[in-house]
Design a protein around this motif. Structure first.
Motif, short mmCIF file in Angstrom:
data_model
loop_
_atom_site.label_atom_id
_atom_site.label_comp_id
_atom_site.label_asym_id
_atom_site.label_seq_id
_atom_site.Cartn_x
_atom_site.Cartn_y
_atom_site.Cartn_z
N SER A 31 2.65 1.70 5.23
CA SER A 31 2.09 2.93 5.78
C SER A 31 2.77 4.14 5.14
O SER A 31 3.90 4.06 4.65
N PHE A 32 2.06 5.26 5.18
CA PHE A 32 2.63 6.49 4.65
C PHE A 32 3.87 6.93 5.43
O PHE A 32 4.66 7.71 4.95
N TRP A 33 4.03 6.43 6.65
CA TRP A 33 5.20 6.79 7.45
C TRP A 33 6.49 6.27 6.82
O TRP A 33 7.57 6.78 7.12
N PHE A 34 6.38 5.24 5.97
CA PHE A 34 7.58 4.72 5.32
C PHE A 34 8.17 5.74 4.35
O PHE A 34 9.34 5.67 4.01
N TYR A 35 7.35 6.68 3.87
CA TYR A 35 7.83 7.68 2.93
C TYR A 35 8.46 8.88 3.62
O TYR A 35 9.06 9.73 2.97
N LEU A 36 8.31 8.97 4.93
CA LEU A 36 8.79 10.14 5.65
C LEU A 36 10.31 10.34 5.56
O LEU A 36 10.75 11.46 5.29
N PRO A 37 11.14 9.32 5.76
CA PRO A 37 12.60 9.56 5.63
C PRO A 37 13.00 10.10 4.27
O PRO A 37 13.84 11.01 4.17
#
Length: 309
Positions: A31-37
């Motif tokens: 998911s794109f959320w993995f790139y957030l950090p």
């Protein structure tokens, strides 16, 4: 079995995206959320400080207050003779060190990929200076290059040569530091070139030998063209390092004698020491712009053509 197949197909479709133009499937396992950090860390450590630097370069500021003064810091930067001298020295230092690392790194890599005795040991010896502290190297060579008690001039005196003041003579100071920087950094360039040479398929070199090519022709027509990615990498990394160089110069001469070995980074540091925070921040911005303006077009120019086999 059909319900299982249908459920697997449904789960699989959740991880794929169908493009509207070609209809091909693009698999997105994460998911794109993995790139957030990573994005947050990048913004905090790079984007925010960069934009803050651009703002504070337009101000006269201290730790507690700032006053907007427009482009006055930049005007003063280019009006100061020491700052302009530092800018010139930065370009000279970067070109000399990067060019020397490319040539010496390639030659050492060719030597260390041939059937030379003690090849593994020699590779370790060449790469070892990269691991040593830059400040430690600077202090060591400051002692070795002492014009009166240094080991270098002492060795030259044995054979009847009167060595110069490597770090005290304005004509020699910057080039002496550049030579030390090349000695310390050529190991990394050599390692990159070794990786490029060993990745060349042996069939190309064997075909060249069958066609009657000698060692020089094989190097010029096979090794050199196919090492172009390694050459680009060495040029870009060495040039960026040369433009940003500070620790070695500060450890060896602190920009002296006078301002003859000052680079932009050392001048910026001196301005910070003197309390001219806005002026030094403007120097940082100019250095950032210079590095970007040189590296990005050069990277495009060096990569615009692929090797024809």
């Amino acid at each position: 079995m059909k319900p299982v197949a249908v459920s697997i197909s449904q789960e699989h479709s959740k991880t794929t995206t169908v493009t509207a133009t070609t209809g091909s499937k693009v698999y997105r396992p994460y998911s794109f959320w993995f790139y957030l950090p990573t994005a947050v860390i990048y913004a905090v450590l790079f984007l925010i400080p960069t934009f803050a630097s651009f703002y504070y370069s337009l101000t006269r500021w201290s730790l507690f207050e700032s006053k907007f003064i427009g482009l006055d810091n930049f005007k003063l930067f280019f009006a100061e003779p020491a700052l302009v001298k530092g800018f010139t020295n930065t370009l000279i230092f970067a070109v000399v060190t990067s060019g020397s690392k490319v040539v010496l790194g390639l030659l050492l890599a060719v030597l260390l990929t041939s059937q030379v005795i003690g090849r593994a040991y020699l590779r370790s010896v060449v790469f070892f200076p990269v691991l040593v502290s830059t400040v430690g190297v600077g202090l060591l060579f400051q002692v070795m290059m002492n014009p009166e008690r240094g080991i270098i001039n002492g060795a030259l005196g044995v054979i009847g040569i009167d060595g110069p003041g490597w770090l005290t003579d304005p004509k020699w100071a910057l080039l002496s530091i550049a030579a030390v920087d090349v000695w310390k950094g050529v190991g990394l360039a050599t390692l990159i070139y070794i990786a490029g040479i060993v990745s060349i398929p042996r069939e190309y070199l064997e075909a060249a030998r069958v066609d009657g090519a000698g060692a020089w022709d094989s190097f010029r027509r096979v090794v050199l063209p196919l090492c172009k990615p390694a050459t680009v990498t060495v040029i870009i990394l060495s040039l960026i390092g040369g433009l940003r160089s500070f620790e070695l110069i500060w450890a060896m001469t602190r920009g002296g004698p006078g301002f003859t070995s000052d680079v932009i980074s050392s001048v910026i540091y001196k301005q910070y020491q003197a309390g001219f925070y806005g002026l030094s921040t403007a120097g940082n911005v100019i250095l950032f712009i210079v590095v970007t303006a040189i590296v990005l077009p050069l990277n495009w120019f060096l990569n615009r053509k692929e090797v024809d086999l």
